[in-house]
Enzyme design. Sequence first.
Site, PDB file in Angstrom:
ATOM      1  N   SER A 112      -5.330   5.406  -4.186  1.00 21.20           N
ATOM      2  CA  SER A 112      -5.266   6.734  -4.588  1.00 21.20           C
ATOM      3  C   SER A 112      -5.019   6.828  -6.052  1.00 21.20           C
ATOM      4  CB  SER A 112      -4.122   7.122  -3.809  1.00 21.20           C
ATOM      5  OG  SER A 112      -3.888   8.708  -4.195  1.00 21.20           O
ATOM      6  N   ARG A 113      -5.668   7.956  -6.666  1.00 23.93           N
ATOM      7  CA  ARG A 113      -5.536   8.337  -7.926  1.00 23.93           C
ATOM      8  C   ARG A 113      -4.393   9.239  -8.288  1.00 23.93           C
ATOM      9  NH1 ARG A 113     -11.252   8.713 -10.994  1.00 23.93           N
ATOM     10  NH2 ARG A 113     -11.945   6.427 -10.440  1.00 23.93           N
ATOM     11  N   ASN A 114      -3.862   9.631  -6.995  1.00 23.65           N
ATOM     12  CA  ASN A 114      -2.502  10.400  -7.111  1.00 23.65           C
ATOM     13  C   ASN A 114      -1.265   9.548  -6.849  1.00 23.65           C
ATOM     14  OD1 ASN A 114      -3.519  13.215  -7.243  1.00 23.65           O
ATOM     15  ND2 ASN A 114      -4.454  12.397  -5.445  1.00 23.65           N
TER      16      ASN A 114
ATOM     17  N   ASP B 118       0.671  -1.132   0.093  1.00 25.40           N
ATOM     18  CA  ASP B 118       0.001  -0.053  -0.154  1.00 25.40           C
ATOM     19  C   ASP B 118       0.978   1.325  -0.077  1.00 25.40           C
ATOM     20  OD1 ASP B 118      -2.352   1.618   0.513  1.00 25.40           O
ATOM     21  OD2 ASP B 118      -1.765   1.613   2.526  1.00 25.40           O
TER      22      ASP B 118
ATOM     23  N   ASP C  10      -0.100   4.978   0.915  1.00 23.87           N
ATOM     24  CA  ASP C  10      -0.386   5.999   2.111  1.00 23.87           C
ATOM     25  C   ASP C  10      -0.330   5.324   3.479  1.00 23.87           C
ATOM     26  OD1 ASP C  10      -0.791   7.990   0.084  1.00 23.87           O
ATOM     27  OD2 ASP C  10      -2.831   7.655   0.127  1.00 23.87           O
TER      28      ASP C  10
ATOM     29  N   ARG D  32     -11.621   8.210  -2.737  1.00 22.10           N
ATOM     30  CA  ARG D  32     -12.030   9.764  -2.413  1.00 22.10           C
ATOM     31  C   ARG D  32     -13.474   9.470  -2.474  1.00 22.10           C
ATOM     32  NH1 ARG D  32      -9.732  13.009  -7.475  1.00 22.10           N
ATOM     33  NH2 ARG D  32      -7.885  11.833  -6.729  1.00 22.10           N
TER      34      ARG D  32
ATOM     35  N   GLY E  65      -7.276   4.430   3.506  1.00 20.85           N
ATOM     36  CA  GLY E  65      -7.257   3.319   2.794  1.00 20.85           C
ATOM     37  C   GLY E  65      -8.552   3.246   1.665  1.00 20.85           C
TER      38      GLY E  65
ATOM     39  N   ASP F 271      -1.625  -0.584   6.235  1.00 24.20           N
ATOM     40  CA  ASP F 271      -1.994   0.177   7.540  1.00 24.20           C
ATOM     41  C   ASP F 271      -3.453   0.275   7.745  1.00 24.20           C
ATOM     42  OD1 ASP F 271      -2.487   2.381   5.476  1.00 24.20           O
ATOM     43  OD2 ASP F 271      -2.307   3.475   6.941  1.00 24.20           O
TER      44      ASP F 271
HETATM   45  C1  BG6 Z   1      -5.860   5.847  -0.060  1.00 25.15           C
HETATM   46  C2  BG6 Z   1      -5.765   6.843   1.453  1.00 25.15           C
HETATM   47  O1  BG6 Z   1      -4.403   5.542  -0.305  1.00 25.15           O
HETATM   48  O2  BG6 Z   1      -6.128   6.724  -1.124  1.00 25.15           O
HETATM   49  C3  BG6 Z   1      -7.077   7.317   1.595  1.00 25.15           C
HETATM   50  O3  BG6 Z   1      -5.250   5.986   2.245  1.00 25.15           O
HETATM   51  C4  BG6 Z   1      -7.415   8.019  -0.035  1.00 25.15           C
HETATM   52  O4  BG6 Z   1      -7.192   8.104   2.635  1.00 25.15           O
HETATM   53  C5  BG6 Z   1      -7.402   7.458  -1.080  1.00 25.15           C
HETATM   54  O5  BG6 Z   1      -8.894   8.658   0.250  1.00 25.15           O
HETATM   55  C6  BG6 Z   1      -7.880   7.871  -2.434  1.00 25.15           C
HETATM   56  O6  BG6 Z   1      -7.009   8.940  -2.593  1.00 25.15           O
HETATM   57  P1  BG6 Z   1      -6.783   9.941  -3.739  1.00 25.15           P
HETATM   58  O7  BG6 Z   1      -5.463  10.569  -4.106  1.00 25.15           O
HETATM   59  O8  BG6 Z   1      -7.338   9.379  -5.015  1.00 25.15           O
HETATM   60  O9  BG6 Z   1      -8.182  11.159  -3.318  1.00 25.15           O
HETATM   61 MG    MG Z   2      -2.843   3.241   3.391  1.00 24.50          MG
END
Ligand code: BG6
Ligand code: MG
Length: 225
Positions: free
Chosen positions: A117-119, A12, A14, A52, A49, A171
């Site tokens: 996450s998309r980031n 993972d 984040d 969004r 986890g 986590d």
């Molecule tokens: C996960 C985070 O990795 O990504 C979450 O733990 C978050 O808190 C999710 O909401 C989506 O992230 P993002 O960057 O696409 O908004």
């Molecule tokens: Mg995480």
Amino acid sequence: MTTPVIRALIFDLDGVITDTAEYHYLAWKRMADEENIPFTREDNEALRGVSRRESLNRIFKGAPIEESYAERLMQRKNEYYQAYLNTITPADRLPGVAELLEEARNEGLRLAVASASRNARMVLERLEMTEYFDVIGDGYCVVNTKPAPDLFIWVAGRMNVYPGEAVVFEDAEAGIDAALAGGFWAVGVGSSAVTHAHMVIPNMRVTLAQIREGLAQAAERKIPG
Ligand code: BG6
Ligand code: MG
């Protein structure tokens, strides 16, 4: 004691590779304050986890949100979040992660990221870690996000390994649920939310030998894996 055969590690992002939870919190908090929605650090823990959109649903405590309004709120939060991401450097790698990746690479294990996450790609680039991984699964890869096992199965398929040959580091409760649902070995990192994992480690300062030992003990306890 039988030691499980491990061919791949799945991380993972984040909370495992770097700690972006605080930035997610600050960005959601700014959006929530602007909208006069109560939102605390404790509320933020429930967002670890999850996607969004699911995060927004939880901030609204399940109340219905008009779709175009939801889109605007998520976009605003993401702009705030990305401004924080621009400040990330390799110094923000969590201690132990790079050493574990090096050790695994030297042993010939396959390596993947599986993040909701998309980031995720942007974060890995800022950390200068993209090249460590054979496969990067992010919030664009599958429809059903954690706690569904889909993303872990997606990356395992691309690494040509069975779930039972791969160890997931997570986590978040939703992430451990997803790993167990997919038949992966699950290592919980840090918080009390991950005690249902096969083994729990306080942080990423861990060796492959310690992981194999912990999983072998879990196998002896006959926890499904
Ligand atoms: C996960 C985070 O990795 O990504 C979450 O733990 C978050 O808190 C999710 O909401 C989506 O992230 P993002 O960057 O696409 O908004
Ligand atoms: Mg995480």
